[in-house]
Design an enzyme around this catalytic site. Structure first.
Site, PDB file in Angstrom:
ATOM      1  N   ASP A 242     -16.257 -11.205  34.380  1.00  0.00           N
ATOM      2  CA  ASP A 242     -16.752 -11.118  33.010  1.00  0.00           C
ATOM      3  C   ASP A 242     -17.480 -12.424  32.665  1.00  0.00           C
ATOM      4  O   ASP A 242     -17.022 -13.515  32.974  1.00  0.00           O
ATOM      5  CB  ASP A 242     -15.589 -10.880  32.041  1.00  0.00           C
ATOM      6  CG  ASP A 242     -16.074 -10.397  30.684  1.00  0.00           C
ATOM      7  OD1 ASP A 242     -15.854  -9.226  30.355  1.00  0.00           O
ATOM      8  OD2 ASP A 242     -16.687 -11.211  29.943  1.00  0.00           O
ATOM      9  N   ILE A 243     -18.627 -12.290  31.987  1.00  0.00           N
ATOM     10  CA  ILE A 243     -19.443 -13.458  31.663  1.00  0.00           C
ATOM     11  C   ILE A 243     -18.772 -14.340  30.605  1.00  0.00           C
ATOM     12  O   ILE A 243     -19.065 -15.539  30.508  1.00  0.00           O
ATOM     13  CB  ILE A 243     -20.846 -13.002  31.183  1.00  0.00           C
ATOM     14  CG1 ILE A 243     -21.873 -14.094  31.357  1.00  0.00           C
ATOM     15  CG2 ILE A 243     -20.805 -12.494  29.739  1.00  0.00           C
ATOM     16  CD1 ILE A 243     -23.309 -13.618  31.151  1.00  0.00           C
TER      17      ILE A 243
ATOM     18  N   ASN B  84     -11.616  -0.500  26.558  1.00  0.00           N
ATOM     19  CA  ASN B  84     -11.946  -0.376  25.144  1.00  0.00           C
ATOM     20  C   ASN B  84     -12.889   0.817  24.975  1.00  0.00           C
ATOM     21  O   ASN B  84     -13.753   1.055  25.825  1.00  0.00           O
ATOM     22  CB  ASN B  84     -12.619  -1.653  24.642  1.00  0.00           C
ATOM     23  CG  ASN B  84     -11.693  -2.857  24.708  1.00  0.00           C
ATOM     24  OD1 ASN B  84     -10.501  -2.738  24.438  1.00  0.00           O
ATOM     25  ND2 ASN B  84     -12.232  -4.001  25.082  1.00  0.00           N
TER      26      ASN B  84
ATOM     27  N   GLN C 140     -15.460  -1.604  21.674  1.00  0.00           N
ATOM     28  CA  GLN C 140     -16.295  -1.545  22.882  1.00  0.00           C
ATOM     29  C   GLN C 140     -17.665  -2.116  22.533  1.00  0.00           C
ATOM     30  O   GLN C 140     -18.300  -1.683  21.569  1.00  0.00           O
ATOM     31  CB  GLN C 140     -16.438  -0.094  23.349  1.00  0.00           C
ATOM     32  CG  GLN C 140     -17.257   0.042  24.625  1.00  0.00           C
ATOM     33  CD  GLN C 140     -17.360   1.493  25.092  1.00  0.00           C
ATOM     34  OE1 GLN C 140     -16.857   2.414  24.439  1.00  0.00           O
ATOM     35  NE2 GLN C 140     -18.024   1.703  26.217  1.00  0.00           N
ATOM     36  N   SER C 141     -18.106  -3.120  23.291  1.00  0.00           N
ATOM     37  CA  SER C 141     -19.392  -3.754  22.979  1.00  0.00           C
ATOM     38  C   SER C 141     -20.484  -3.368  23.972  1.00  0.00           C
ATOM     39  O   SER C 141     -21.668  -3.541  23.675  1.00  0.00           O
ATOM     40  CB  SER C 141     -19.244  -5.277  22.914  1.00  0.00           C
ATOM     41  OG  SER C 141     -18.794  -5.783  24.148  1.00  0.00           O
TER      42      SER C 141
ATOM     43  N   HIS D 201     -16.092   0.721  31.395  1.00  0.00           N
ATOM     44  CA  HIS D 201     -15.633  -0.384  32.243  1.00  0.00           C
ATOM     45  C   HIS D 201     -14.153  -0.623  32.042  1.00  0.00           C
ATOM     46  O   HIS D 201     -13.640  -0.544  30.930  1.00  0.00           O
ATOM     47  CB  HIS D 201     -16.420  -1.674  31.973  1.00  0.00           C
ATOM     48  CG  HIS D 201     -16.565  -2.034  30.531  1.00  0.00           C
ATOM     49  ND1 HIS D 201     -17.444  -1.383  29.692  1.00  0.00           N
ATOM     50  CD2 HIS D 201     -15.927  -2.946  29.765  1.00  0.00           C
ATOM     51  CE1 HIS D 201     -17.355  -1.904  28.478  1.00  0.00           C
ATOM     52  NE2 HIS D 201     -16.435  -2.851  28.488  1.00  0.00           N
TER      53      HIS D 201
ATOM     54  N   HIS E  43     -11.409  -3.503  32.143  1.00  0.00           N
ATOM     55  CA  HIS E  43     -11.159  -4.949  32.182  1.00  0.00           C
ATOM     56  C   HIS E  43      -9.852  -5.180  32.928  1.00  0.00           C
ATOM     57  O   HIS E  43      -8.876  -4.448  32.720  1.00  0.00           O
ATOM     58  CB  HIS E  43     -10.910  -5.511  30.780  1.00  0.00           C
ATOM     59  CG  HIS E  43     -12.053  -5.495  29.844  1.00  0.00           C
ATOM     60  ND1 HIS E  43     -12.778  -6.630  29.541  1.00  0.00           N
ATOM     61  CD2 HIS E  43     -12.583  -4.506  29.085  1.00  0.00           C
ATOM     62  CE1 HIS E  43     -13.698  -6.335  28.626  1.00  0.00           C
ATOM     63  NE2 HIS E  43     -13.600  -5.050  28.335  1.00  0.00           N
TER      64      HIS E  43
HETATM   65  P1  5GP Z   1     -16.156  -4.436  25.833  1.00  0.00           P
HETATM   66  O1  5GP Z   1     -16.165  -5.315  24.612  1.00  0.00           O
HETATM   67  O2  5GP Z   1     -17.269  -3.430  25.800  1.00  0.00           O
HETATM   68  O3  5GP Z   1     -14.824  -3.832  26.145  1.00  0.00           O
HETATM   69  O4  5GP Z   1     -16.408  -5.405  27.058  1.00  0.00           O
HETATM   70  C1  5GP Z   1     -17.668  -5.796  27.456  1.00  0.00           C
HETATM   71  C2  5GP Z   1     -17.483  -7.021  28.301  1.00  0.00           C
HETATM   72  O5  5GP Z   1     -18.674  -7.238  29.014  1.00  0.00           O
HETATM   73  C3  5GP Z   1     -17.209  -8.296  27.492  1.00  0.00           C
HETATM   74  O6  5GP Z   1     -15.972  -8.854  27.899  1.00  0.00           O
HETATM   75  C4  5GP Z   1     -18.393  -9.196  27.813  1.00  0.00           C
HETATM   76  O7  5GP Z   1     -18.043 -10.550  27.932  1.00  0.00           O
HETATM   77  C5  5GP Z   1     -18.892  -8.623  29.113  1.00  0.00           C
HETATM   78  N1  5GP Z   1     -20.329  -8.775  29.316  1.00  0.00           N
HETATM   79  C6  5GP Z   1     -21.309  -8.496  28.428  1.00  0.00           C
HETATM   80  N2  5GP Z   1     -22.520  -8.757  28.964  1.00  0.00           N
HETATM   81  C7  5GP Z   1     -22.280  -9.174  30.229  1.00  0.00           C
HETATM   82  C8  5GP Z   1     -23.148  -9.590  31.288  1.00  0.00           C
HETATM   83  O8  5GP Z   1     -24.375  -9.601  31.180  1.00  0.00           O
HETATM   84  N3  5GP Z   1     -22.553  -9.979  32.444  1.00  0.00           N
HETATM   85  C9  5GP Z   1     -21.189  -9.972  32.601  1.00  0.00           C
HETATM   86  N4  5GP Z   1     -20.714 -10.382  33.788  1.00  0.00           N
HETATM   87  N5  5GP Z   1     -20.359  -9.576  31.628  1.00  0.00           N
HETATM   88  C10 5GP Z   1     -20.896  -9.191  30.456  1.00  0.00           C
END
Ligand code: 5GP
Ligand code: ZN
Length: 136
Positions: free
Chosen positions: A52-53, A109, A116-117, A122, A124
């Site tokens: 994760d970034i 999420n 969910q962003s 995905h 985690h």
């Molecule tokens: P969500 O909030 O959708 O459950 O998780 C999305 C995750 O993707 C976040 O933890 C965020 O840090 C990660 N993320 C978003 N953009 C990128 C990216 O360009 N590269 C990587 N490696 N992770 C990303």
């Protein structure tokens, strides 16, 4: 809307073809297509795992399907076995990352209440520290 594209990886004139369910504008589809970089932990024909970034735990990686699926609420029955294999791969990677003894959390999420962003399914994995419960 799922759009199945046969996209040409032609950034530098290469004729290599990438067969991917590429969703325009989806950053995870771009990572799969190699258009955005990632720190990969694992890749095969159907999934990709990468760090994760913006890690929120000492161990924080994601496992994603190469097929674009928006979220768990849109998962189809035919994709259930794929998600099972993704969880098993997440388990293997969590062990490789030193989390076998103390464990961690496997999280998906979903949609707005789930915060969910990125709208590409995905898993985690969070580990390497004691995590709180319940989530905020
Ligand atoms: P969500 O909030 O959708 O459950 O998780 C999305 C995750 O993707 C976040 O933890 C965020 O840090 C990660 N993320 C978003 N953009 C990128 C990216 O360009 N590269 C990587 N490696 N992770 C990303
Ligand atoms: Zn996608």
């Amino acid at each position: 809307m799922l759009e199945v594209n046969r996209i040409k990886k032609g950034l530098s004139g290469s004729s290599k073809l990438c067969y991917n369910n590429h969703m325009n504008g989806c950053i995870f589809c771009k990572i799969i297509a190699g258009e955005l970089p990632s720190n990969k932990l694992y890749e095969d024909d159907e999934m990709l795992a990468f760090l994760d970034i913006n890690p929120v735990a000492p161990v924080h990686f994601l496992v994603i399907p190469k097929k674009h699926i928006n979220n768990m609420l849109e998962l189809e029955a035919g994709d259930a076995a794929l998600v099972g294999r993704m969880f098993h791969k997440a388990q293997e990677l969590a062990k490789q990352q030193g989390c076998e003894e103390r464990g961690g959390r496997f999280v998906i999420n979903a949609k707005s209440d789930g915060l969910q962003s990125v709208d590409h399914l995905h898993i985690h994995f969070l580990g390497g520290r004691a995590l709180g419960w319940p989530p905020g």
